[in-house]
Design a protein around this motif. Sequence first.
Motif, mmCIF file in Angstrom:
data_model
loop_
_atom_site.group_PDB
_atom_site.id
_atom_site.type_symbol
_atom_site.label_atom_id
_atom_site.label_comp_id
_atom_site.label_asym_id
_atom_site.label_seq_id
_atom_site.Cartn_x
_atom_site.Cartn_y
_atom_site.Cartn_z
ATOM 1 N N PHE A 130 -10.910 -2.090 11.833
ATOM 2 C CA PHE A 130 -10.924 -0.895 10.663
ATOM 3 C C PHE A 130 -9.569 -0.459 10.238
ATOM 4 O O PHE A 130 -8.810 -0.694 10.947
ATOM 5 C CB PHE A 130 -11.988 0.146 10.971
ATOM 6 C CG PHE A 130 -11.561 1.068 11.791
ATOM 7 C CD1 PHE A 130 -10.978 2.210 11.550
ATOM 8 C CD2 PHE A 130 -11.667 0.914 13.223
ATOM 9 C CE1 PHE A 130 -10.323 3.183 12.672
ATOM 10 C CE2 PHE A 130 -11.338 1.646 14.177
ATOM 11 C CZ PHE A 130 -10.653 3.086 13.954
ATOM 12 N N VAL A 131 -9.317 -0.253 9.109
ATOM 13 C CA VAL A 131 -8.193 0.159 8.510
ATOM 14 C C VAL A 131 -8.472 1.683 7.797
ATOM 15 O O VAL A 131 -9.529 1.840 6.961
ATOM 16 C CB VAL A 131 -7.376 -0.528 7.453
ATOM 17 C CG1 VAL A 131 -6.486 0.127 6.652
ATOM 18 C CG2 VAL A 131 -7.073 -1.979 8.304
ATOM 19 N N ILE A 132 -7.598 2.599 7.991
ATOM 20 C CA ILE A 132 -7.823 3.816 7.116
ATOM 21 C C ILE A 132 -6.580 3.936 6.239
ATOM 22 O O ILE A 132 -5.510 3.912 6.635
ATOM 23 C CB ILE A 132 -8.115 5.102 8.228
ATOM 24 C CG1 ILE A 132 -9.114 5.211 8.906
ATOM 25 C CG2 ILE A 132 -8.027 6.276 7.020
ATOM 26 C CD1 ILE A 132 -9.137 6.281 9.827
ATOM 27 N N LEU A 133 -6.932 4.096 4.801
ATOM 28 C CA LEU A 133 -5.924 4.252 3.918
ATOM 29 C C LEU A 133 -5.671 5.729 3.771
ATOM 30 O O LEU A 133 -6.731 6.441 2.984
ATOM 31 C CB LEU A 133 -5.989 3.343 2.654
ATOM 32 C CG LEU A 133 -6.338 2.032 2.671
ATOM 33 C CD1 LEU A 133 -6.704 1.418 1.279
ATOM 34 C CD2 LEU A 133 -5.171 1.287 3.418
ATOM 35 N N VAL A 137 0.896 -1.186 -0.008
ATOM 36 C CA VAL A 137 0.013 -0.141 0.048
ATOM 37 C C VAL A 137 1.035 1.184 0.066
ATOM 38 O O VAL A 137 1.776 1.536 0.961
ATOM 39 C CB VAL A 137 -0.820 0.029 1.287
ATOM 40 C CG1 VAL A 137 -1.785 1.474 1.529
ATOM 41 C CG2 VAL A 137 -2.009 -1.288 1.228
ATOM 42 N N ASP A 138 0.784 2.034 -0.926
ATOM 43 C CA ASP A 138 1.322 3.255 -0.957
ATOM 44 C C ASP A 138 0.945 4.244 -0.123
ATOM 45 O O ASP A 138 -0.251 4.234 0.508
ATOM 46 C CB ASP A 138 1.437 3.961 -2.287
ATOM 47 C CG ASP A 138 1.922 3.102 -3.634
ATOM 48 O OD1 ASP A 138 2.729 2.364 -3.101
ATOM 49 O OD2 ASP A 138 1.609 3.299 -4.686
ATOM 50 N N GLY A 139 1.654 5.405 0.490
ATOM 51 C CA GLY A 139 1.312 6.225 1.594
ATOM 52 C C GLY A 139 1.270 5.664 2.918
ATOM 53 O O GLY A 139 1.435 4.401 3.116
ATOM 54 N N THR A 140 0.628 6.482 3.527
ATOM 55 C CA THR A 140 0.300 5.879 4.754
ATOM 56 C C THR A 140 -1.085 5.184 5.361
ATOM 57 O O THR A 140 -1.964 5.484 4.558
ATOM 58 C CB THR A 140 0.481 7.254 6.088
ATOM 59 O OG1 THR A 140 -0.470 8.245 5.589
ATOM 60 C CG2 THR A 140 1.910 7.641 5.765
ATOM 61 N N ALA A 141 -1.136 4.608 6.420
ATOM 62 C CA ALA A 141 -2.289 3.884 6.744
ATOM 63 C C ALA A 141 -2.286 3.935 8.125
ATOM 64 O O ALA A 141 -1.363 4.077 9.203
ATOM 65 C CB ALA A 141 -2.270 2.439 6.178
#
Length: 472
Positions: free
Chosen positions: A74-77, A47-51
């Motif tokens: 839950f996960v926030i991309l 996954v690019d970026g932060t999570a």
Amino acid sequence: MRRRIGLIGLALAIATSTGTTAQTFPDLAADAPAGSGELEACTIEGVDGTARCGRFRVFEDRDARSGRTIDLAFVILDATGEGGAASDVLIPLPGGPGQGFTNAGPAFAQIARPMRRTRDVLLVDVRGVGRSRTLDCPDFEIELADRFGTVFPPDHIRMCRDALAEHARLDLYTTPLSVDDVDELRTWLGYDAVNLLGVSYGTRVGQVYMRRHPQAVRTAILNSVAPVFVLGYVEMARSLQRSLDLVVAECEETTECAAAHPGLRGKLDDVLARFERGPVNAVVDGETVAFTKGDFAYALRGLLYGQSEGVPDVIVSAFEGDFDEVASYYVQRSGWVGSVGGEAGYHFSALCPEDILPLTDGEVAEASEGTFMGDHLIAGYRETCRIWGARPADDDFWDPVESDVPTLVVSGEFDPVTPPAWGDAVAGYLPNSIHVVVPGGGHGPGNECTLGLMTRLIETGGIEDLDPSCMG
């Protein structure tokens, strides 16, 4: 209440991922109250970026506001654009019923890359699914022979029900309660509104969300629509028949396919007639089993979802008397019921009250007549739901959802489960919507055109600038 015409809740066709990811989730203190949560940075391979990964506690019984609780995972991309994230969030909606999303970060991050430039993406395992206290049937041993003749071996269903009931109230794992959980989480996270993205059963979740929390929905994308006012499983036999007829007709009208599979329609008729005389023998894992017409139909159903190009070969092999490969595929397709990760508990708890229990014998007979599937699958569901002990949903559950939310409706031309007519029917109650049909598309179809339309809808918040001419 308007007359019910009969829902679907099958495999969500977007961002499916069976692999595991490396992220970890915070643990909530045992005495943390419902309505509280924890959120922390996490790393997700691919996954690019932060999570960020989190837990949020809700009451199992939302009406009582007391008793047992569930910690939702839950996960926030995080949005990847330089300007940061908008105040509204993109939420893909769970399918199945029973599909989790926290393990689908890498797959969904790729699909949603253009949309993620301006929006955070919130992936949630709803109650009873995935990492949110999963309602998986225990991995009971099922004899291979017992898997044939019914998708749902009754003894296994009883054992599953009894095992899950020891730590969950199975009547509290339904679509409305899952929707309310997610909107409570949305509020706690501080997002002003949501952009809903559902496929198959996820479109039903989306419609219920639009009805129960209309002020919170900014846009909606409904791909392969399962209308709330349609008891779709009983309609599946006809939808499958339509899809099979289209696939066979297309083969006969295509020079290359017709040359490779001459007389395909006649061969299919011959195979189905052969099954009318009783089961045929097939060899699976070295064991000879009795392969029934219902088993064959269930395998065709799986192929028609998204592998319809393989259907002519299966028909020809069956015509030539070779059922081994399709019987093995049947075992693979039906194995979710008794396998870890199948989420069968939530599947039945949501589907039985909303789709199966309201059916009458007359509705089943009428909808199944003259189809290759017949009542095989729906009869299995009815028996399972009788064993499960669910009660029907409230009468107003099946009322059509009317909303002015800007909505993109997407259907697949050859979809064997949620035909384009259902997209038309739902769009009729959504005056601020546009419906596109993907040529040759199956269940959960998508291409560059649909991705562009989805991205444009989320960026602008309206359908005015959507140009469906890209569909050709």
